[in-house]
Design a protein around this motif. Structure first.
Motif, PDB file in Angstrom:
ATOM      1  N   ILE A  70     -22.233  35.722  21.928  1.00  0.00           N
ATOM      2  CA  ILE A  70     -21.776  34.506  22.613  1.00  0.00           C
ATOM      3  C   ILE A  70     -20.254  34.334  22.659  1.00  0.00           C
ATOM      4  CG2 ILE A  70     -23.919  33.225  22.213  1.00  0.00           C
ATOM      5  CD1 ILE A  70     -21.054  32.277  20.070  1.00  0.00           C
ATOM      6  N   GLY A  71     -19.502  35.168  21.963  1.00  0.00           N
ATOM      7  CA  GLY A  71     -18.054  35.000  21.912  1.00  0.00           C
ATOM      8  C   GLY A  71     -17.383  35.231  23.255  1.00  0.00           C
ATOM      9  N   PRO A  72     -16.179  34.664  23.464  1.00  0.00           N
ATOM     10  CA  PRO A  72     -15.460  34.878  24.727  1.00  0.00           C
ATOM     11  C   PRO A  72     -14.995  36.324  24.849  1.00  0.00           C
ATOM     12  CG  PRO A  72     -14.067  33.725  23.163  1.00  0.00           C
ATOM     13  CD  PRO A  72     -15.429  33.796  22.536  1.00  0.00           C
ATOM     14  N   LEU A  73     -15.032  36.851  26.034  1.00  0.00           N
ATOM     15  CA  LEU A  73     -14.599  38.222  26.274  1.00  0.00           C
ATOM     16  C   LEU A  73     -13.096  38.367  26.060  1.00  0.00           C
ATOM     17  CD1 LEU A  73     -16.652  38.974  29.508  1.00  0.00           C
ATOM     18  CD2 LEU A  73     -16.977  40.074  27.273  1.00  0.00           C
ATOM     19  N   LYS A  74     -12.713  39.409  25.359  1.00  0.00           N
ATOM     20  CA  LYS A  74     -11.289  39.660  25.126  1.00  0.00           C
ATOM     21  C   LYS A  74     -10.551  39.913  26.439  1.00  0.00           C
ATOM     22  CE  LYS A  74     -11.854  41.482  20.435  1.00  0.00           C
ATOM     23  NZ  LYS A  74     -11.697  42.660  19.535  1.00  0.00           N
ATOM     24  N   GLU A 103     -11.899  27.441  28.846  1.00  0.00           N
ATOM     25  CA  GLU A 103     -10.773  27.151  29.736  1.00  0.00           C
ATOM     26  C   GLU A 103      -9.510  26.836  28.940  1.00  0.00           C
ATOM     27  OE1 GLU A 103      -9.585  23.423  32.568  1.00  0.00           O
ATOM     28  OE2 GLU A 103     -11.615  24.258  32.828  1.00  0.00           O
ATOM     29  N   LYS A 104      -9.636  26.043  27.893  1.00  0.00           N
ATOM     30  CA  LYS A 104      -8.469  25.662  27.108  1.00  0.00           C
ATOM     31  C   LYS A 104      -7.924  26.854  26.327  1.00  0.00           C
ATOM     32  CE  LYS A 104      -6.626  22.092  24.114  1.00  0.00           C
ATOM     33  NZ  LYS A 104      -6.845  20.767  23.491  1.00  0.00           N
ATOM     34  N   LEU A 105      -8.821  27.645  25.761  1.00  0.00           N
ATOM     35  CA  LEU A 105      -8.377  28.826  25.020  1.00  0.00           C
ATOM     36  C   LEU A 105      -7.573  29.767  25.906  1.00  0.00           C
ATOM     37  CD1 LEU A 105     -11.546  29.721  22.890  1.00  0.00           C
ATOM     38  CD2 LEU A 105      -9.351  28.901  22.039  1.00  0.00           C
ATOM     39  N   VAL A 106      -8.092  30.025  27.090  1.00  0.00           N
ATOM     40  CA  VAL A 106      -7.404  30.940  28.002  1.00  0.00           C
ATOM     41  C   VAL A 106      -6.063  30.357  28.433  1.00  0.00           C
ATOM     42  CG1 VAL A 106      -7.508  32.031  30.267  1.00  0.00           C
ATOM     43  CG2 VAL A 106      -9.518  32.056  28.784  1.00  0.00           C
ATOM     44  N   ARG A 117     -15.646  41.078  22.295  1.00  0.00           N
ATOM     45  CA  ARG A 117     -15.603  39.618  22.281  1.00  0.00           C
ATOM     46  C   ARG A 117     -14.881  39.120  21.028  1.00  0.00           C
ATOM     47  NH1 ARG A 117     -19.279  37.178  25.933  1.00  0.00           N
ATOM     48  NH2 ARG A 117     -20.633  38.707  26.960  1.00  0.00           N
ATOM     49  N   TYR A 118     -14.329  37.912  21.128  1.00  0.00           N
ATOM     50  CA  TYR A 118     -13.673  37.306  19.980  1.00  0.00           C
ATOM     51  C   TYR A 118     -14.685  36.525  19.139  1.00  0.00           C
ATOM     52  CZ  TYR A 118      -8.985  38.324  21.750  1.00  0.00           C
ATOM     53  OH  TYR A 118      -7.843  38.952  22.164  1.00  0.00           O
ATOM     54  N   LEU A 119     -14.485  36.572  17.848  1.00  0.00           N
ATOM     55  CA  LEU A 119     -15.251  35.738  16.918  1.00  0.00           C
ATOM     56  C   LEU A 119     -14.521  34.413  16.748  1.00  0.00           C
ATOM     57  CD1 LEU A 119     -17.217  35.032  14.602  1.00  0.00           C
ATOM     58  CD2 LEU A 119     -15.752  36.384  13.080  1.00  0.00           C
ATOM     59  N   ILE A 120     -15.210  33.314  17.082  1.00  0.00           N
ATOM     60  CA  ILE A 120     -14.631  31.981  16.910  1.00  0.00           C
ATOM     61  C   ILE A 120     -15.319  31.268  15.751  1.00  0.00           C
ATOM     62  CG2 ILE A 120     -14.237  29.710  17.916  1.00  0.00           C
ATOM     63  CD1 ILE A 120     -14.134  30.919  20.634  1.00  0.00           C
ATOM     64  N   VAL A 127     -25.301  24.013  22.085  1.00  0.00           N
ATOM     65  CA  VAL A 127     -23.985  23.591  22.556  1.00  0.00           C
ATOM     66  C   VAL A 127     -22.899  24.556  22.107  1.00  0.00           C
ATOM     67  CG1 VAL A 127     -22.197  21.829  22.251  1.00  0.00           C
ATOM     68  CG2 VAL A 127     -24.520  21.145  22.812  1.00  0.00           C
ATOM     69  N   ILE A 128     -22.906  24.940  20.837  1.00  0.00           N
ATOM     70  CA  ILE A 128     -21.827  25.815  20.381  1.00  0.00           C
ATOM     71  C   ILE A 128     -22.005  27.234  20.907  1.00  0.00           C
ATOM     72  CG2 ILE A 128     -21.373  24.369  18.375  1.00  0.00           C
ATOM     73  CD1 ILE A 128     -22.613  26.519  16.607  1.00  0.00           C
ATOM     74  N   ASP A 129     -23.253  27.632  21.198  1.00  0.00           N
ATOM     75  CA  ASP A 129     -23.445  28.903  21.901  1.00  0.00           C
ATOM     76  C   ASP A 129     -22.705  28.869  23.232  1.00  0.00           C
ATOM     77  OD1 ASP A 129     -24.986  30.064  19.957  1.00  0.00           O
ATOM     78  OD2 ASP A 129     -26.855  30.069  21.110  1.00  0.00           O
ATOM     79  N   GLY A 130     -22.877  27.789  23.970  1.00  0.00           N
ATOM     80  CA  GLY A 130     -22.216  27.654  25.264  1.00  0.00           C
ATOM     81  C   GLY A 130     -20.707  27.589  25.139  1.00  0.00           C
ATOM     82  N   ASP A 131     -20.234  27.145  23.986  1.00  0.00           N
ATOM     83  CA  ASP A 131     -18.798  27.036  23.728  1.00  0.00           C
ATOM     84  C   ASP A 131     -18.212  28.336  23.196  1.00  0.00           C
ATOM     85  OD1 ASP A 131     -17.180  24.916  24.370  1.00  0.00           O
ATOM     86  OD2 ASP A 131     -17.027  24.149  22.337  1.00  0.00           O
ATOM     87  N   GLY A 132     -19.079  29.313  22.897  1.00  0.00           N
ATOM     88  CA  GLY A 132     -18.606  30.583  22.369  1.00  0.00           C
ATOM     89  C   GLY A 132     -18.277  30.556  20.894  1.00  0.00           C
ATOM     90  N   VAL A 133     -18.791  29.548  20.180  1.00  0.00           N
ATOM     91  CA  VAL A 133     -18.451  29.339  18.774  1.00  0.00           C
ATOM     92  C   VAL A 133     -19.550  29.900  17.875  1.00  0.00           C
ATOM     93  CG1 VAL A 133     -18.078  27.585  16.991  1.00  0.00           C
ATOM     94  CG2 VAL A 133     -17.022  27.329  19.254  1.00  0.00           C
ATOM     95  N   ALA A 134     -19.159  30.777  16.961  1.00  0.00           N
ATOM     96  CA  ALA A 134     -20.138  31.390  16.060  1.00  0.00           C
ATOM     97  C   ALA A 134     -20.454  30.500  14.872  1.00  0.00           C
ATOM     98  CB  ALA A 134     -19.621  32.742  15.564  1.00  0.00           C
ATOM     99  N   ALA A 135     -19.459  29.771  14.350  1.00  0.00           N
ATOM    100  CA  ALA A 135     -19.663  28.937  13.164  1.00  0.00           C
ATOM    101  C   ALA A 135     -18.674  27.782  13.186  1.00  0.00           C
ATOM    102  CB  ALA A 135     -19.496  29.756  11.888  1.00  0.00           C
ATOM    103  N   GLU A 136     -18.970  26.746  12.385  1.00  0.00           N
ATOM    104  CA  GLU A 136     -18.128  25.554  12.349  1.00  0.00           C
ATOM    105  C   GLU A 136     -17.958  25.047  10.922  1.00  0.00           C
ATOM    106  OE1 GLU A 136     -19.114  22.589  15.814  1.00  0.00           O
ATOM    107  OE2 GLU A 136     -20.970  23.315  14.925  1.00  0.00           O
ATOM    108  N   ILE A 137     -16.778  24.488  10.644  1.00  0.00           N
ATOM    109  CA  ILE A 137     -16.554  23.688   9.447  1.00  0.00           C
ATOM    110  C   ILE A 137     -16.881  22.253   9.830  1.00  0.00           C
ATOM    111  CG2 ILE A 137     -14.923  23.081   7.629  1.00  0.00           C
ATOM    112  CD1 ILE A 137     -15.474  26.142   8.033  1.00  0.00           C
ATOM    113  N   LEU A 138     -17.761  21.611   9.070  1.00  0.00           N
ATOM    114  CA  LEU A 138     -18.305  20.319   9.485  1.00  0.00           C
ATOM    115  C   LEU A 138     -17.799  19.163   8.630  1.00  0.00           C
ATOM    116  CD1 LEU A 138     -21.982  21.331  10.306  1.00  0.00           C
ATOM    117  CD2 LEU A 138     -20.043  21.057  11.871  1.00  0.00           C
ATOM    118  N   PHE A 139     -17.001  18.303   9.261  1.00  0.00           N
ATOM    119  CA  PHE A 139     -16.524  17.056   8.676  1.00  0.00           C
ATOM    120  C   PHE A 139     -17.490  15.925   9.041  1.00  0.00           C
ATOM    121  CE2 PHE A 139     -12.764  19.673   9.058  1.00  0.00           C
ATOM    122  CZ  PHE A 139     -11.991  19.347   7.954  1.00  0.00           C
ATOM    123  N   PRO A 140     -17.436  14.792   8.328  1.00  0.00           N
ATOM    124  CA  PRO A 140     -18.223  13.637   8.772  1.00  0.00           C
ATOM    125  C   PRO A 140     -17.738  13.146  10.121  1.00  0.00           C
ATOM    126  CG  PRO A 140     -16.737  13.040   6.982  1.00  0.00           C
ATOM    127  CD  PRO A 140     -16.696  14.528   7.098  1.00  0.00           C
TER     128      PRO A 140
END
Length: 395
Positions: free
Chosen positions: A383-387, A343-346, A3-6, A79-92
């Motif tokens: 949770i990452g997307p499958l390669k 979907e967008k990543l693919v 899986r990819y790390l996002i 939500v980010i689990d469902g999105d396949g996202v491991a971590a986020e940079i958080l802006f206001p």
């Protein structure tokens, strides 16, 4: 790992407007109570002026609970689990969920038409909350402090130091400078030095702009042509002003400005920094730089690619530098990839070399922010997307 790390380098988080009161110093409560209904009214009016109110209201239908992840940590992780996202940079945050910090301390950060003391109070209220929010899950939430460094530098430096002590990984600075000293001024050196020594990444983000009259025709088109320029302008001051020459390990991230035009910007900077017949009369405008502007960019700067990422972005990834491009979902904004990130990543990355996908989705961010690789890989393995989803189908 299959899986990819996002690491999403463009996420937004903020409290519902009224809840920022709990993070303000009590001496600002009266001003907050007076300003709150005005802020609500102006935010809604901004939606209408920008012609997104109807679009946004329709987009929110059926996903209202998921959008609470803007401030609710349990919802956000789901939500980010469902999105396949491991971590986020958080802006206001801002208009979308009516949750910008008070007193003009949101993404726009205009240094005019505001009371600097109150704007600082709003920024510090957000910084206190985002530090608390990130401390709940420090591996997955990488918070940024709002730092109003155009005012008193000592105050700004104190806030940067506080942010570092709280575990925040970077700062968001005003993209608009107005009539304040530009970022090539030596007065800011103490801030750049601290950020360099403590790996605090400096950021600007799309959105800030001059005060357009949206009642006039073409205002939206003008904004859409200019927004990347305003976000990029601090970087130009820092490159040509010798900031990256003096602070070679300082890191700068330019977020959500689209990517197709960046190679042209790099070419333009290099031309403007060369002594040609048409520029030679201008004298020493290079600030004694020892490298070309594009070389400083490729050493010190990253692009946070998010809402506008498309086939144009992948087409220029090598011209920008494959190690300079970082993906972002822009959650919870409607122009971002959520809730259809996979979907967008693919769509835009399928068939690219695995090493390049790895770099843009996570590895570049790991390097930029010095993140916990092992801990994030553990999350990505779950949770990452499958390669295999990104492998081009055999003809």
């Amino acid at each position: 790992m299959d899986r990819y790390l996002i690491v999403s380098t463009d996420g937004h988080a903020g409290l519902p407007m009224e809840k920022y009161r709990d993070y303000l110093e009590s001496k600002y409560h009266s001003a907050f109570d007076e300003a709150l209904p005005i802020q609500r009214k102006m935010t809604r009016r901004a939606e209408e002026k920008l012609l997104i109110a109807e679009f946004n209201d329709n987009w929110r239908k059926g996903i209202e609970e998921d959008l609470k992840g803007a401030w609710d940590g349990a919802v956000r992780n789901r939500v980010i689990d469902g999105d396949g996202v491991a971590a986020e940079i958080l802006f206001p945050d801002g208009i979308t969920e009516q949750n910008a910090p008070p007193f003009g301390a949101g993404l726009g950060l205009k240094p005019w038409g505001v009371d600097p003391e109150l704007q600082w109070a709003g920024a510090r209220a957000h910084n206190r909350w985002i530090a608390e929010f990130c401390s709940e899950d420090p591996v997955r939430r990488i918070g940024l402090a709002i730092v109003l460094m155009l005012y008193e530098v000592d105050d700004a430096l104190a806030e940067v130091k506080w942010a570092h002590e709280q575990g925040l990984k970077g700062i968001l600075i005003p993209a608009l400078m107005g009539d304040r000293e530009g970022y090539n001024h030596p007065r800011y050196y103490p801030i750049w030095e601290f950020c360099q020594e403590h790996n605090m990444v400096v950021h600007t983000h799309s959105g800030p702009s001059p005060d357009y009259d949206y009642q006039l025709p073409g205002a939206i088109g003008i904004f859409l042509n200019e927004f990347a320029r305003w976000a990029s302008r601090p970087m130009w001051f820092m490159i040509f002003g010798g900031v990256f020459e003096k602070f070679p390990r300082l890191r700068f991230a330019l977020t959500e400005v689209s990517e197709f035009w960046v190679p042209h910007m790099l070419d333009m900077m290099d031309v403007r920094a060369s002594v040609k017949h048409t520029t030679g009369k201008l004298g020493d405008f290079r600030s004694n730089l020892t490298m070309t502007p594009s070389e400083y960019f490729r050493r010190n700067c990253w692009i946070g690619a998010s809402a506008l990422f498309d086939e144009g972005s992948t087409a220029v990834r090598h011209s920008i530098g494959i190690d300079r491009v970082m993906w972002g979902t822009d959650y919870p904004h409607p122009e971002g990839s959520w809730p259809k990130t996979h979907e967008k990543l693919v769509t835009y990355m399928k068939g690219l070399p695995e090493t390049e996908i790895e770099a843009m989705l996570g590895a570049n961010a790991l390097n930029c922010y010095d993140l916990d690789v092992d801990a994030l890989n553990t999350i990505a393995a779950r949770i990452g997307p499958l390669k295999s989803d990104f492998v081009e189908d055999a003809a």
